[in-house]
Design a protein around this motif. Sequence first.
Motif, PDB file in Angstrom:
ATOM      1  N   LYS A  23     -65.490 -96.751  20.818  1.00  0.00           N
ATOM      2  CA  LYS A  23     -66.350 -96.201  19.773  1.00  0.00           C
ATOM      3  C   LYS A  23     -65.493 -96.027  18.536  1.00  0.00           C
ATOM      4  N   GLY A  24     -66.053 -96.439  17.417  1.00  0.00           N
ATOM      5  CA  GLY A  24     -65.390 -96.241  16.129  1.00  0.00           C
ATOM      6  C   GLY A  24     -66.088 -95.125  15.392  1.00  0.00           C
ATOM      7  N   PHE A  79     -64.702-113.098  25.067  1.00  0.00           N
ATOM      8  CA  PHE A  79     -63.728-113.270  26.141  1.00  0.00           C
ATOM      9  C   PHE A  79     -63.865-112.129  27.135  1.00  0.00           C
ATOM     10  N   VAL A  80     -63.530-112.402  28.392  1.00  0.00           N
ATOM     11  CA  VAL A  80     -63.441-111.376  29.428  1.00  0.00           C
ATOM     12  C   VAL A  80     -62.003-111.360  29.923  1.00  0.00           C
ATOM     13  N   VAL A  81     -61.471-110.141  30.103  1.00  0.00           N
ATOM     14  CA  VAL A  81     -60.132-109.967  30.661  1.00  0.00           C
ATOM     15  C   VAL A  81     -60.218-108.908  31.750  1.00  0.00           C
ATOM     16  N   ARG A  82     -59.769-109.251  32.935  1.00  0.00           N
ATOM     17  CA  ARG A  82     -59.675-108.244  34.006  1.00  0.00           C
ATOM     18  C   ARG A  82     -58.369-107.487  33.814  1.00  0.00           C
ATOM     19  N   ILE A  83     -58.466-106.160  33.777  1.00  0.00           N
ATOM     20  CA  ILE A  83     -57.267-105.332  33.663  1.00  0.00           C
ATOM     21  C   ILE A  83     -57.182-104.397  34.857  1.00  0.00           C
ATOM     22  N   THR A  84     -55.986-103.903  35.118  1.00  0.00           N
ATOM     23  CA  THR A  84     -55.759-102.990  36.229  1.00  0.00           C
ATOM     24  C   THR A  84     -56.012-101.549  35.786  1.00  0.00           C
ATOM     25  N   GLU A  85     -56.113-100.662  36.764  1.00  0.00           N
ATOM     26  CA  GLU A  85     -56.235 -99.233  36.447  1.00  0.00           C
ATOM     27  C   GLU A  85     -55.005 -98.754  35.672  1.00  0.00           C
ATOM     28  N   ASP A  86     -53.824 -99.244  36.064  1.00  0.00           N
ATOM     29  CA  ASP A  86     -52.601 -98.863  35.349  1.00  0.00           C
ATOM     30  C   ASP A  86     -52.656 -99.299  33.890  1.00  0.00           C
ATOM     31  N   GLU A  87     -53.139-100.512  33.637  1.00  0.00           N
ATOM     32  CA  GLU A  87     -53.263-100.971  32.250  1.00  0.00           C
ATOM     33  C   GLU A  87     -54.275-100.122  31.491  1.00  0.00           C
ATOM     34  N   PHE A  88     -55.377 -99.765  32.137  1.00  0.00           N
ATOM     35  CA  PHE A  88     -56.356 -98.890  31.492  1.00  0.00           C
ATOM     36  C   PHE A  88     -55.699 -97.570  31.091  1.00  0.00           C
ATOM     37  N   ASP A  89     -54.892 -97.019  31.984  1.00  0.00           N
ATOM     38  CA  ASP A  89     -54.218 -95.750  31.706  1.00  0.00           C
ATOM     39  C   ASP A  89     -53.202 -95.864  30.568  1.00  0.00           C
ATOM     40  N   GLU A  90     -52.710 -97.082  30.307  1.00  0.00           N
ATOM     41  CA  GLU A  90     -51.714 -97.306  29.252  1.00  0.00           C
ATOM     42  C   GLU A  90     -52.331 -97.533  27.873  1.00  0.00           C
ATOM     43  N   ILE A  91     -53.654 -97.648  27.794  1.00  0.00           N
ATOM     44  CA  ILE A  91     -54.296 -97.915  26.512  1.00  0.00           C
ATOM     45  C   ILE A  91     -54.054 -96.756  25.547  1.00  0.00           C
ATOM     46  N   VAL A  92     -53.600 -97.115  24.355  1.00  0.00           N
ATOM     47  CA  VAL A  92     -53.456 -96.162  23.258  1.00  0.00           C
ATOM     48  C   VAL A  92     -54.387 -96.659  22.152  1.00  0.00           C
ATOM     49  N   PRO A  93     -55.449 -95.921  21.831  1.00  0.00           N
ATOM     50  CA  PRO A  93     -56.404 -96.403  20.836  1.00  0.00           C
ATOM     51  C   PRO A  93     -55.760 -96.642  19.475  1.00  0.00           C
ATOM     52  N   GLY A  94     -56.139 -97.756  18.848  1.00  0.00           N
ATOM     53  CA  GLY A  94     -55.685 -98.057  17.500  1.00  0.00           C
ATOM     54  C   GLY A  94     -56.368 -97.152  16.488  1.00  0.00           C
ATOM     55  N   GLU A  95     -55.979 -97.291  15.230  1.00  0.00           N
ATOM     56  CA  GLU A  95     -56.478 -96.370  14.200  1.00  0.00           C
ATOM     57  C   GLU A  95     -57.977 -96.475  13.958  1.00  0.00           C
ATOM     58  N   ASP A  96     -58.600 -97.620  14.241  1.00  0.00           N
ATOM     59  CA  ASP A  96     -60.042 -97.773  14.046  1.00  0.00           C
ATOM     60  C   ASP A  96     -60.854 -97.384  15.272  1.00  0.00           C
ATOM     61  N   VAL A  97     -60.171 -96.968  16.332  1.00  0.00           N
ATOM     62  CA  VAL A  97     -60.848 -96.643  17.591  1.00  0.00           C
ATOM     63  C   VAL A  97     -60.816 -95.136  17.795  1.00  0.00           C
ATOM     64  N   ARG A  98     -62.005 -94.549  17.856  1.00  0.00           N
ATOM     65  CA  ARG A  98     -62.109 -93.101  18.042  1.00  0.00           C
ATOM     66  C   ARG A  98     -62.055 -92.711  19.513  1.00  0.00           C
ATOM     67  N   LYS A  99     -62.596 -93.584  20.367  1.00  0.00           N
ATOM     68  CA  LYS A  99     -62.706 -93.238  21.785  1.00  0.00           C
ATOM     69  C   LYS A  99     -62.694 -94.512  22.618  1.00  0.00           C
ATOM     70  N   ILE A 100     -62.061 -94.427  23.794  1.00  0.00           N
ATOM     71  CA  ILE A 100     -62.087 -95.496  24.796  1.00  0.00           C
ATOM     72  C   ILE A 100     -62.779 -94.911  26.023  1.00  0.00           C
ATOM     73  N   TYR A 101     -63.725 -95.639  26.578  1.00  0.00           N
ATOM     74  CA  TYR A 101     -64.396 -95.135  27.772  1.00  0.00           C
ATOM     75  C   TYR A 101     -64.829 -96.298  28.650  1.00  0.00           C
ATOM     76  N   ARG A 102     -65.222 -95.979  29.861  1.00  0.00           N
ATOM     77  CA  ARG A 102     -65.673 -96.999  30.808  1.00  0.00           C
ATOM     78  C   ARG A 102     -67.117 -96.726  31.183  1.00  0.00           C
ATOM     79  N   GLU A 103     -67.828 -97.821  31.464  1.00  0.00           N
ATOM     80  CA  GLU A 103     -69.238 -97.711  31.792  1.00  0.00           C
ATOM     81  C   GLU A 103     -69.606 -98.837  32.752  1.00  0.00           C
ATOM     82  N   SER A 104     -70.603 -98.616  33.582  1.00  0.00           N
ATOM     83  CA  SER A 104     -70.998 -99.657  34.542  1.00  0.00           C
ATOM     84  C   SER A 104     -71.568-100.864  33.802  1.00  0.00           C
TER      85      SER A 104
END
Length: 120
Positions: A23-24, A79-104
Amino acid sequence: MDENLTSARVVFVLPDNTVVMTKGDSDTIKFFGGKRDGNETMIHNAVREVLNESSLDLDPSRFIRVADQRDEKSNAAWFVVRITEDEFDEIVPGEDVRKIYRESIESVQNKLTHDPWKRH
């Protein structure tokens, strides 16, 4: 062909088949990605935008191009990229990104108001 495409969009999928979204400034559905710089290829556009918006430096071979969207809203390569849970935990949002979340995946499909998936 790629010369008509102006941006890349990237959908991260986790092992449990949830989708990672951002979310921006607005609360609309948003995926990683953005405008193409100069003559860069669509894959390099996608890799650069993912690095800028998530801090993940992913190998281009992990990006699977699934569709091109050409309509009044966008001219984007998806594009689709499969990422691991560890990679998800390593995400640091960039300046234009207010929130990172997961959804079904099902929930995301229900929220989409148009069909961006045009096979190439």
